[in-house]
Write a protein that holds these residues in place. Structure first.
Motif, PDB file in Angstrom:
ATOM      1  N   UNK A  36       3.748   4.775  41.496  1.00 13.72           N
ATOM      2  CA  UNK A  36       4.179   5.212  42.836  1.00 13.72           C
ATOM      3  C   UNK A  36       4.462   6.719  42.867  1.00 13.72           C
ATOM      4  N   UNK A  37       5.081   7.235  41.802  1.00 14.51           N
ATOM      5  CA  UNK A  37       5.463   8.657  41.778  1.00 14.51           C
ATOM      6  C   UNK A  37       4.369   9.552  41.211  1.00 14.51           C
ATOM      7  N   UNK A  38       3.272   8.923  40.771  1.00 12.56           N
ATOM      8  CA  UNK A  38       2.172   9.651  40.118  1.00 12.56           C
ATOM      9  C   UNK A  38       2.674  10.448  38.922  1.00 12.56           C
ATOM     10  N   UNK A  39       3.435   9.772  38.092  1.00 13.03           N
ATOM     11  CA  UNK A  39       3.957  10.403  36.880  1.00 13.03           C
ATOM     12  C   UNK A  39       3.424   9.671  35.658  1.00 13.03           C
ATOM     13  N   UNK A  40       3.480  10.333  34.527  1.00 11.39           N
ATOM     14  CA  UNK A  40       3.078   9.711  33.269  1.00 11.39           C
ATOM     15  C   UNK A  40       4.108   8.649  32.887  1.00 11.39           C
ATOM     16  N   UNK A  41       3.645   7.582  32.246  1.00 14.74           N
ATOM     17  CA  UNK A  41       4.530   6.485  31.855  1.00 14.74           C
ATOM     18  C   UNK A  41       4.569   6.358  30.334  1.00 14.74           C
ATOM     19  N   UNK A  42       5.775   6.244  29.798  1.00 13.87           N
ATOM     20  CA  UNK A  42       5.933   6.015  28.353  1.00 13.87           C
ATOM     21  C   UNK A  42       6.781   4.761  28.161  1.00 13.87           C
ATOM     22  N   UNK A  43       6.290   3.842  27.323  1.00 22.42           N
ATOM     23  CA  UNK A  43       7.055   2.630  27.014  1.00 22.42           C
ATOM     24  C   UNK A  43       7.457   2.747  25.545  1.00 22.42           C
ATOM     25  N   UNK A  44       8.752   2.780  25.271  1.00 20.21           N
ATOM     26  CA  UNK A  44       9.181   3.051  23.888  1.00 20.21           C
ATOM     27  C   UNK A  44       8.699   1.959  22.925  1.00 20.21           C
ATOM     28  N   UNK A  45       8.711   0.701  23.365  1.00 22.47           N
ATOM     29  CA  UNK A  45       8.239  -0.366  22.478  1.00 22.47           C
ATOM     30  C   UNK A  45       6.747  -0.205  22.157  1.00 22.47           C
ATOM     31  N   UNK A  46       5.960   0.208  23.163  1.00 16.83           N
ATOM     32  CA  UNK A  46       4.521   0.423  22.929  1.00 16.83           C
ATOM     33  C   UNK A  46       4.324   1.613  21.990  1.00 16.83           C
ATOM     34  N   UNK A  47       5.147   2.646  22.179  1.00 11.99           N
ATOM     35  CA  UNK A  47       5.069   3.842  21.314  1.00 11.99           C
ATOM     36  C   UNK A  47       5.353   3.447  19.865  1.00 11.99           C
ATOM     37  N   UNK A  48       6.388   2.635  19.681  1.00 10.37           N
ATOM     38  CA  UNK A  48       6.785   2.196  18.332  1.00 10.37           C
ATOM     39  C   UNK A  48       5.691   1.321  17.711  1.00 10.37           C
TER      40      UNK A  48
END
Ligand code: S3P
Length: 181
Positions: A36-48
């Protein structure tokens, strides 16, 4: 001069960090909010998971919870170096004071909550949730962990109960109630 820039974690470039217990919808709402905000998304569990090269249950099993928590702190440090991103976190990330400070240093914290029975229904059968799947009684484990973590979740700037909301409603509520988005 825009005085908002001087506030800790404030201003238009602040990150939006979703915290809260397992099963409160952080990843789903985070992804939708970023869209909705057109921002980048980071998921900490996915990163880990990517960093460790294995799923979280396997990481817990082979290397223990502390190894997972160390990677979580590394991820919090990574996120604190970013601006203007939406972040979904694992439910235990605020368990280390350093993580809270890191996430707050460049972000606003939004805590998603849900009633215990909703959490249980959404997370069952707990295969991917090492904190619950080994518990003799998952309901007791949810209630104990919720009580233990409540003071940490209380540090958030905003609280949204997702029990009876759709993802789009959660996103709208965050956008309406979080200033400067
Ligand atoms: C955990 C929550 C999980 C994941 C890990 C530990 C916790 O994330 O980080 O299994 O301690 O509450 P979700 O909150 O996305 O389920």
């Amino acid at each position: 001069m825009d005085t908002r820039q001087g506030q800790r974690g404030a201003g238009p470039r602040a990150n939006v960090v979703l915290v809260g217990f397992m099963g409160t919808g952080k990843s789903t709402a985070g992804r939708a909010l970023a869209r909705r905000l057109r921002l980048r998304f980071v998921d900490t569990d996915a990163w880990i998971t990517a960093e460790a090269g294995m799923p979280i249950p396997e990481l817990f099993q082979r290397f223990g919870e502390q190894a997972f928590r160390d990677l979580e702190t590394e991820c919090a440090r990574f996120v604190a170096g970013l601006r203007g991103v939406v972040v979904s976190t694992g439910g235990g990330i605020l368990g280390r004071a350093a993580n809270l400070e890191l996430l707050r240093s460049t972000g606003r914290l939004v805590c998603l909550t849900a009633r215990p029975e909703v959490i249980l229904a959404r997370t069952a059968p707990w295969e991917s949730r090492p904190m619950l799947r080994t518990a003799a009684n998952p309901r007791d484990a949810v209630e104990r962990l919720l009580a233990e973590r409540q003071p940490l979740y209380d540090q958030a700037d905003l609280v949204v109960d997702t029990s009876d909301l759709t993802t789009e409603q959660v996103v709208s509520e965050i956008c309406e109630r979080l200033p400067y988005l």
